[in-house]
Design a protein around this motif. Sequence first.
Motif, short mmCIF file in Angstrom:
data_model
loop_
_atom_site.label_atom_id
_atom_site.label_comp_id
_atom_site.label_asym_id
_atom_site.label_seq_id
_atom_site.Cartn_x
_atom_site.Cartn_y
_atom_site.Cartn_z
N GLU A 1 13.34 88.86 15.50
CA GLU A 1 13.66 88.14 14.26
C GLU A 1 15.12 88.39 13.89
O GLU A 1 15.61 89.49 14.16
N PRO A 2 15.81 87.47 13.28
CA PRO A 2 15.32 86.13 12.90
C PRO A 2 15.52 85.09 14.00
O PRO A 2 15.21 83.92 13.80
N TYR A 3 16.02 85.52 15.15
CA TYR A 3 16.36 84.55 16.21
C TYR A 3 15.12 83.98 16.87
O TYR A 3 15.07 82.82 17.27
N TYR A 4 14.13 84.84 17.05
CA TYR A 4 12.87 84.41 17.66
C TYR A 4 11.76 84.96 16.79
O TYR A 4 11.58 86.17 16.68
N ASP A 5 11.04 84.05 16.15
CA ASP A 5 10.10 84.43 15.10
C ASP A 5 8.81 85.06 15.64
O ASP A 5 8.31 84.70 16.71
N GLU A 6 8.30 85.98 14.84
CA GLU A 6 7.10 86.73 15.24
C GLU A 6 5.89 85.86 15.59
O GLU A 6 5.27 86.09 16.64
N PRO A 7 5.53 84.85 14.77
CA PRO A 7 4.35 84.05 15.12
C PRO A 7 4.49 83.37 16.49
O PRO A 7 3.53 83.33 17.26
N THR A 8 5.68 82.86 16.79
CA THR A 8 5.88 82.20 18.08
C THR A 8 5.81 83.19 19.23
O THR A 8 5.19 82.94 20.27
N VAL A 9 6.47 84.35 19.05
CA VAL A 9 6.45 85.36 20.10
C VAL A 9 5.01 85.81 20.37
O VAL A 9 4.59 85.93 21.53
N ARG A 10 4.25 86.02 19.31
CA ARG A 10 2.87 86.48 19.45
C ARG A 10 2.01 85.47 20.22
O ARG A 10 1.32 85.80 21.18
N LEU A 11 2.12 84.20 19.82
CA LEU A 11 1.35 83.13 20.47
C LEU A 11 1.80 82.95 21.93
O LEU A 11 0.98 82.83 22.84
N HIS A 12 3.12 82.95 22.11
CA HIS A 12 3.70 82.73 23.43
C HIS A 12 3.26 83.82 24.41
O HIS A 12 2.86 83.55 25.53
N HIS A 13 3.32 85.07 23.97
CA HIS A 13 2.96 86.20 24.83
C HIS A 13 1.44 86.35 24.96
O HIS A 13 0.90 86.41 26.07
N ASP A 14 0.74 86.41 23.82
CA ASP A 14 -0.68 86.76 23.84
C ASP A 14 -1.58 85.63 24.32
O ASP A 14 -2.69 85.89 24.80
N LYS A 15 -1.13 84.40 24.18
CA LYS A 15 -1.97 83.26 24.60
C LYS A 15 -1.40 82.57 25.84
O LYS A 15 -2.08 82.45 26.86
N HIS A 16 -0.14 82.11 25.75
CA HIS A 16 0.41 81.34 26.88
C HIS A 16 0.61 82.22 28.12
O HIS A 16 0.12 81.90 29.19
N HIS A 17 1.35 83.33 27.96
CA HIS A 17 1.60 84.19 29.12
C HIS A 17 0.27 84.75 29.64
O HIS A 17 0.03 84.79 30.85
N ALA A 18 -0.60 85.15 28.73
CA ALA A 18 -1.91 85.69 29.14
C ALA A 18 -2.70 84.66 29.94
O ALA A 18 -3.42 85.01 30.89
N GLY A 19 -2.55 83.41 29.60
CA GLY A 19 -3.24 82.34 30.32
C GLY A 19 -2.79 82.24 31.77
O GLY A 19 -3.60 82.01 32.68
#
Length: 198
Positions: free
Chosen positions: A16-34
């Motif tokens: 933050e503030p360059y890369y927001d927490e909600p996006t990082v969380r979704l991107h890592h925990d859902k997309h990368h995990a997929g």
Amino acid sequence: MTYELPPLPYAYDALEPYYDEPTVRLHHDKHHAGYVAGLNKAEEQLAAARAAGDYALIKHWERELAFHGSGHILHTLFWENMTPQGGGQPSGELATQIAQDFGSFDAFKAQFTAAANAVEGSGWCLLGWAPAFGKLIILQIEKHQDLSVWGVMPLLIVDVWEHAYYLKYQNRRADWLSNWWNIVNWADVARRFAGARK
Ligand code: MN
């Protein structure tokens, strides 16, 4: 072997503030995990195919391996390429190489930014070292699933374009392949393998 989702090398809100927490969380925990789950599934199915000697779905599972394998590798690189203490410019040998191959850091940055902006659809922009050229290159990755796994070092290759076998084998690619196994230089492959493991 089972692949696991590597934890982020920093807190979810660290960029933050360059890369927001909600996006990082979704991107890592859902997309990368997929991607990790898909890679494990592809490996599992390929092992089952080898065990059964049944390659009816080989194209499907090789494509899944390339898509999820590359997704896993590229996302891991993406996360490790960022840090809360980032920015500025490189120094040392990397700075020298960038200046040599692109003219200047500013010219590199301009080309990289333009290439990233011009990627069609979903994709990536990559700075890479091309050993065959002895230089840094910028590559647009438009479909990381196109049958490659990024970062893999080539060890053994066979040409299956028709020009490679058609004069002798015509449409019988299987015959070309079964004969090709007799001329593989395993000492060369082993030498490359040792180099890649260094
Ligand atoms: Mn992503």
